[in-house]
Motif scaffolding. Structure first.
Motif, PDB file in Angstrom:
ATOM      1  N   PHE A 111      31.585 102.375 103.093  1.00 32.67           N
ATOM      2  CA  PHE A 111      30.973 101.203 102.459  1.00 32.67           C
ATOM      3  C   PHE A 111      31.699  99.967 102.970  1.00 32.67           C
ATOM      4  N   VAL A 112      30.945  98.887 103.225  1.00 35.40           N
ATOM      5  CA  VAL A 112      31.543  97.629 103.673  1.00 35.40           C
ATOM      6  C   VAL A 112      31.256  96.561 102.622  1.00 35.40           C
ATOM      7  N   LEU A 113      32.313  95.893 102.179  1.00 35.40           N
ATOM      8  CA  LEU A 113      32.192  94.857 101.152  1.00 35.40           C
ATOM      9  C   LEU A 113      32.604  93.512 101.732  1.00 35.40           C
ATOM     10  N   ALA A 114      31.717  92.521 101.658  1.00 35.11           N
ATOM     11  CA  ALA A 114      32.010  91.162 102.108  1.00 35.11           C
ATOM     12  C   ALA A 114      32.401  90.307 100.913  1.00 35.11           C
ATOM     13  N   GLY A 116      33.001  86.410 100.472  1.00 33.13           N
ATOM     14  CA  GLY A 116      32.982  85.105 101.114  1.00 33.13           C
ATOM     15  C   GLY A 116      31.573  84.568 101.228  1.00 33.13           C
ATOM     16  N   GLY A 117      31.346  83.766 102.277  1.00 34.68           N
ATOM     17  CA  GLY A 117      30.040  83.180 102.532  1.00 34.68           C
ATOM     18  C   GLY A 117      29.351  83.842 103.710  1.00 34.68           C
ATOM     19  N   GLY A 118      28.461  83.089 104.353  1.00 29.82           N
ATOM     20  CA  GLY A 118      27.634  83.652 105.410  1.00 29.82           C
ATOM     21  C   GLY A 118      28.406  84.232 106.573  1.00 29.82           C
ATOM     22  N   SER A 119      29.482  83.580 106.984  1.00 32.49           N
ATOM     23  CA  SER A 119      30.253  84.081 108.128  1.00 32.49           C
ATOM     24  C   SER A 119      30.853  85.443 107.838  1.00 32.49           C
ATOM     25  N   VAL A 120      31.388  85.601 106.631  1.00 29.91           N
ATOM     26  CA  VAL A 120      31.991  86.876 106.246  1.00 29.91           C
ATOM     27  C   VAL A 120      30.913  87.949 106.094  1.00 29.91           C
ATOM     28  N   ILE A 121      29.798  87.592 105.450  1.00 38.98           N
ATOM     29  CA  ILE A 121      28.735  88.584 105.241  1.00 38.98           C
ATOM     30  C   ILE A 121      28.127  89.007 106.575  1.00 38.98           C
ATOM     31  N   ASP A 122      27.928  88.054 107.481  1.00 39.60           N
ATOM     32  CA  ASP A 122      27.399  88.408 108.805  1.00 39.60           C
ATOM     33  C   ASP A 122      28.344  89.339 109.549  1.00 39.60           C
ATOM     34  N   THR A 123      29.644  89.092 109.430  1.00 41.52           N
ATOM     35  CA  THR A 123      30.635  89.969 110.060  1.00 41.52           C
ATOM     36  C   THR A 123      30.623  91.352 109.417  1.00 41.52           C
TER      37      THR A 123
END
Length: 393
Positions: A92-95, A97-104
C-alpha cells in the motif's frame, strides 16, 4: 447532455479530525505494509507526520516513511521511491501532502505493481498503465485535485518536459481531507491552489461542444465559490469555512465531474508545464500567467462561450459577445492579481526572455513543431511563441 463516462471511486473522509480514521481506511483497502510518502519539513514541523505514524502503529500496520518530494516532482526521485516500496515489500502507498506528493505516490504504486518495468515507460513513453498498488492520500494542500483524479505529472529530469500518465486504476482508494491541515500554508501557496482549482474547471468549460447545461451550472458555481472563498482564505488562512470550501472544490474540479459531456482543453496547463519544467516555478503561478494570455489569443474562435463565462461567473451582461468576452478575461486576470498571483514573466520571477528562450519553450511545448497544442484552438509552434511573447514583459 452529451454522452460521457464517469468513474470516481475514491472514498472521501472529510472534516475536522478525519485523519484519525487513517489506519481503519488503510486496512479497509488491504494495506498491511505501508510506504508513506511525504514532502518536506512542514509535515514534520506541524507534528502531522508523527501523528499519522502513531495512528498506523496503533493499528498494527507496518510502515516506512520516505520524505523529500519537491514541488514539480521529479521522475528520478519517483524512481527512488519505487525502489523503497519494492525493498520494503509494501502492499500500500500512502501520500501525505499535496499534488506533488500524491503524483509521486501514484508513480510508486505503479512501480510497485510493475517491478520489472521502468516507470519512465509510463510517464515519458506513453506505455499504458494496467496495474497499480492501492493508494491512499492525506491531503494538506488544496490545489491539484490529485486525491481524486486519474492523473499524475512528473518532471522528466534534464529535459524541461513534464510527463503525464493517466489511468482510472491510479485514482486513490481513499482521501482523508481535514481542512485544518491546510492552516499552515502561506498565502502565496493558497493563492496558487485557488488558481489551479479554477483552471481545472476552466480547461473543461471552454469548449465548442454545445449543451451540457447542468455541467455548465456545476462548473460556474464551483468557480464562483472558489473566487469568493479564495479571497477570504488568502487573507485569513485559518478560516475553516473558507478552507473547507476550497478543499472540496479542489477535489471536484479535477475528478471529471465539472466537464461531463465534453473533452478537456488544458492548453494553459501545457503552456504552464513548460515554464515549471524549465524554470521550476510554482504550477498555479504559471497558470495565472498563461490562461489570460491564451484566452485573449483564442476567444474569437467562440466568443459566445467566453461571454457566457463572463456573464455567469462575473455578472457581465452588457455589450457584444466579443466585448463581454474581453471583460470576463480581464476580470479573471484582475482576480489573479488581487490574490497576489503573477500575470507576466517578470512577475513570475523569470524576467524578460530572449527570442531564443521563447523559441526553446515553444519547441518543448510542440515537440519541435511536430504536434499542435490544444483542442479548442490547436496551436502550432508559431502561435505558441506568440502567446509566450504576449506575457514576456
Amino acid at each position: 447532455m452529451q454522452g460521457f463516462e464517469f468513474y470516481c471511486p475514491t472514498d472521501i473522509v472529510f472534516g475536522r479530525g478525519a485523519e484519525a480514521k487513517l489506519s481503519v481506511k488503510v486496512k479497509q483497502y488491504g494495506g498491511s505494509r505501508v510506504l508513506l510518502v511525504y514532502g518536506g519539513g512542514s509535515v514534520e514541523r506541524s507534528g502531522l507526520l508523527k501523528k499519522l505514524e502513531e495512528n498506523l502503529q496503533a493499528g498494527g500496520i507496518e510502515f516506512k516513511s520516505v520524505g523529500g518530494v519537491q514541488p514539480n516532482p521529479r521522475l528520478s526521485f519517483a524512481k527512488k521511491v519505487v525502489k523503497e516500496a519494492i525493498d520494503f515489500e509494501a502492499n500500500f502507498v500512502l501520500a501525505v501532502g499535496g499534488g506533488s506528493v500524491i503524483d509521486t505516490a501514484k508513480a510508486a504504486a505503479v512501480g510497485l505493481a510493475n517491478p520489472e518495468a521502468d516507470i519512465e515507460e509510463f510517464w515519458d513513453k506513453g506505455k499504458k498503465i494496467e496495474s497499480c498498488a492501492p493508494i491512499g492520500a492525506v491531503l494538506t494542500i488544496s490545489a491539484a485535485g490529485s486525491e481524486t483524479s486519474d492523473a499524475s505529472v512528473l518532471t522528466i529530469d534534464g529535459t524541461g518536459k513534464k510527463g503525464g500518465a493517466h489511468a482510472d486504476i491510479m485514482r486513490p482508494d481513499f482521501a482523508i481531507m481535514n481542512p485544518e491541515l491546510t492552516f499552515t500554508l502561506p498565502p502565496y501557496q493558497i493563492a496558487c491552489g485557488v488558481v489551479d482549482i479554477i483552471m481545472h474547471t476552466l480547461e473543461r468549460y471552454i469548449s465548442h461542444v454545445e449543451g451540457n447545461f447542468f455541467t455548465d451550472l456545476v462548473a460556474e458555481a464551483l468557480m464562483k465559490n472558489v473566487i469568493q472563498y479564495g479571497r477570504i482564505a488568502v487573507a485569513h488562512r485559518k478560516n475553516y469555512d473558507a478552507m473547507s470550501e476550497i478543499m472540496w472544490c479542489g477535489s471536484v474540479s479535477h475528478n471529471g465531474f465539472t466537464g461531463l459531456g465534453r473533452g478537456k482543453e488544458f492548453s494553459a496547463h501545457k503552456l504552464g508545464h513548460v515554464l515549471s519544467g524549465v524554470y521550476d516555478v510554482t504550477h498555479g503561478a504559471s497558470l495565472a500567467v498563461m490562461w489570460p494570455a491564451w484566452a485573449t489569443y483564442v476567444y474569437k474562435d467562440n466568443p459566445n462561450r467566453f461571454a457566457q463565462l463572463a456573464e455567469q461567473v462575473w455578472g457581465v451582461t452588457v455589450g457584444t459577445p466579443e466585448e463581454r468576452s474581453r471583460a470576463g478575461i480581464r476580470m479573471m486576470k484582475e482576480f489573479f492579481e488581487q490574490i497576489g498571483m503573477p500575470t507576466s514573466f517578470t512577475k513570475l520571477g523569470i524576467g524578460v526572455l530572449s527570442d531564443e528562450d521563447i523559441e526553446k519553450l515553444a519547441d518543448i511545448c510542440t515537440r519541435n513543431d511536430t504536434i499542435k497544442v490544444g483542442v479548442f484552438h490547436p496551436m502550432d509552434k508559431k502561435e505558441v511563441m506568440a502567446i509566450y511573447q504576449s506575457v514576456n514583459k
